[in-house]
Scaffold this active site. Sequence first.
Site, short mmCIF file in Angstrom:
data_model
loop_
_atom_site.label_atom_id
_atom_site.label_comp_id
_atom_site.label_asym_id
_atom_site.label_seq_id
_atom_site.Cartn_x
_atom_site.Cartn_y
_atom_site.Cartn_z
N ARG A 8 -15.59 84.76 -6.74
CA ARG A 8 -16.29 84.22 -5.57
C ARG A 8 -16.24 85.28 -4.47
NH1 ARG A 8 -17.34 81.05 -9.04
NH2 ARG A 8 -17.37 78.78 -8.93
N ASN A 41 -7.22 74.20 -0.83
CA ASN A 41 -6.17 73.94 -1.83
C ASN A 41 -5.08 75.00 -1.77
OD1 ASN A 41 -7.37 71.65 -2.79
ND2 ASN A 41 -7.64 72.37 -4.89
N PHE A 42 -5.48 76.28 -1.87
CA PHE A 42 -4.47 77.34 -1.94
C PHE A 42 -3.68 77.46 -0.63
CE2 PHE A 42 -6.56 80.16 -5.49
CZ PHE A 42 -6.38 79.11 -6.39
N PRO A 75 -19.53 78.33 -12.14
CA PRO A 75 -20.08 79.68 -12.27
C PRO A 75 -18.99 80.74 -12.52
CG PRO A 75 -21.13 78.54 -10.47
CD PRO A 75 -20.01 77.65 -10.94
N GLY A 129 -8.26 82.10 -14.02
CA GLY A 129 -8.43 82.68 -12.68
C GLY A 129 -9.37 83.86 -12.63
N TYR A 169 -7.32 77.52 -11.71
CA TYR A 169 -7.90 76.86 -12.88
C TYR A 169 -8.20 77.89 -13.97
CZ TYR A 169 -8.69 73.02 -9.56
OH TYR A 169 -8.52 72.03 -8.62
N LYS A 180 -30.23 70.48 -4.14
CA LYS A 180 -30.55 71.59 -3.23
C LYS A 180 -31.81 72.32 -3.68
CE LYS A 180 -27.23 71.49 -0.09
NZ LYS A 180 -27.50 71.30 1.35
N TYR A 205 -25.54 68.33 -7.42
CA TYR A 205 -25.58 69.13 -6.18
C TYR A 205 -26.65 70.22 -6.30
CZ TYR A 205 -23.96 71.95 -2.24
OH TYR A 205 -23.89 72.65 -1.06
N1 UDP Z 1 -10.49 76.72 -8.07
C1 UDP Z 1 -9.20 76.93 -8.55
N2 UDP Z 1 -8.20 76.14 -8.06
C2 UDP Z 1 -8.42 75.17 -7.13
C3 UDP Z 1 -9.73 74.96 -6.66
C4 UDP Z 1 -10.75 75.75 -7.15
O1 UDP Z 1 -8.95 77.82 -9.39
O2 UDP Z 1 -7.42 74.50 -6.74
C5 UDP Z 1 -11.59 77.59 -8.55
C6 UDP Z 1 -12.81 76.86 -9.07
O3 UDP Z 1 -12.68 76.56 -10.46
C7 UDP Z 1 -13.92 77.89 -8.81
C8 UDP Z 1 -13.43 78.61 -7.55
O4 UDP Z 1 -12.05 78.34 -7.45
O5 UDP Z 1 -14.00 78.81 -9.88
C9 UDP Z 1 -14.15 78.14 -6.29
O6 UDP Z 1 -14.10 76.75 -6.27
P1 UDP Z 1 -14.51 75.85 -5.01
O7 UDP Z 1 -14.24 74.43 -5.38
O8 UDP Z 1 -13.89 76.38 -3.79
O9 UDP Z 1 -16.07 76.05 -4.80
P2 UDP Z 1 -17.32 76.49 -5.69
O10 UDP Z 1 -17.48 77.94 -5.40
O11 UDP Z 1 -17.03 76.25 -7.14
O12 UDP Z 1 -18.42 75.65 -5.18
#
Ligand code: UDP
Length: 316
Positions: A211, A190-191, A276, A207, A204, A149, A145
């Site tokens: 972001r 997800n949340f 990240p 935590g 994950y 980009k 990805y």
């Molecule tokens: N994440 C998480 N649980 C989930 C989905 C994602 O803890 O059920 C974490 C993921 O590891 C990352 C952050 O949330 O650190 C954002 O993930 P997302 O897939 O939304 O997008 P990204 O910013 O990584 O493109």
Amino acid sequence: MLVLVTGGAGFIGSHLADLLIARGHQVIALDNLITGSEANIAHLRGNAGFSFVRADVTEKITLGKKVDAVFHLASLPSPVDYLEMPIKTMKVGSLGTLNTLGLAKSAGARFLLASTSEVYGNPLVHPQPESYWGNVNPIGPRGVYDESKRFSEALTMAYHRAHGLQTRIARIFNTYGPRMRLNDGRVVPNFVRQALLGEPLTVYDDGSRTRSFCYVSDLVEGLYRLLMSEHVGPVNLGNPCEMTVLEFARAVQAATGSRSEIRFIVPQDARTQDDPLTRQPDITLAQSVLGWQPKVGLAEGLQHTIAWFRQQLSTC
Ligand code: UDP
């Protein structure tokens, strides 16, 4: 203007189509419906200024009409999707961007590339200004990805320099809102889904990664202003309000009133490889050249998003 939106049936693309129609433009939404959905644009179908073309940007695109502007949003931005479809992801970013730039060139249209904060990889500079070149692992699972980009950005600049094409590059940070797919695998769907179903929120690792979440109406306003501006270089579009994933999980618990517990899990697949550790946009440039900054706070944005997911869950 007659405006082509690739990925026009997707989450951001469909909101952008709404904004363009509301501002009196005509819109052609192009989408292959791999991750986009006709339901996202169903409300625009009867509008004389709107049309939908089912096509794949990695194949030659023929519209039979001369467009004035192109928003190139077609992409697979969810980590779950691009880890599942790595080669398709690279084709969209390479062949798809090439075809879309070619179409803009032949029409003499203004072109905006939807790029991403992922071009910064796991950033060593925080917050991230546009001048930062990034820290991407090209051969890691996320590389498909990120590099597609980065290639798209390089190709866009090449068309600008070699052909004088009017190009714009938006670096989009995490965006959320209604029309995200329930199962797209990203943290917001997800949340929220888990909280509404009373299931544990899957945080994950520990935590602690961060972001910064931008509500979709703010984002599409930024995209529109960027297209209309004269700024060629990349511009960050995102909400600088940064939080840890754990803090975000608590915000979702509070906003939904859910009793779901938080469950820390360590994914055994590639989901968190090169994930990240931090991410926050420096939006100084967007503020100065576009007069833009986000208006919708997390509490308000989450309410709209939760209402959307609640409705989705009640109909499926
Ligand atoms: N994440 C998480 N649980 C989930 C989905 C994602 O803890 O059920 C974490 C993921 O590891 C990352 C952050 O949330 O650190 C954002 O993930 P997302 O897939 O939304 O997008 P990204 O910013 O990584 O493109």
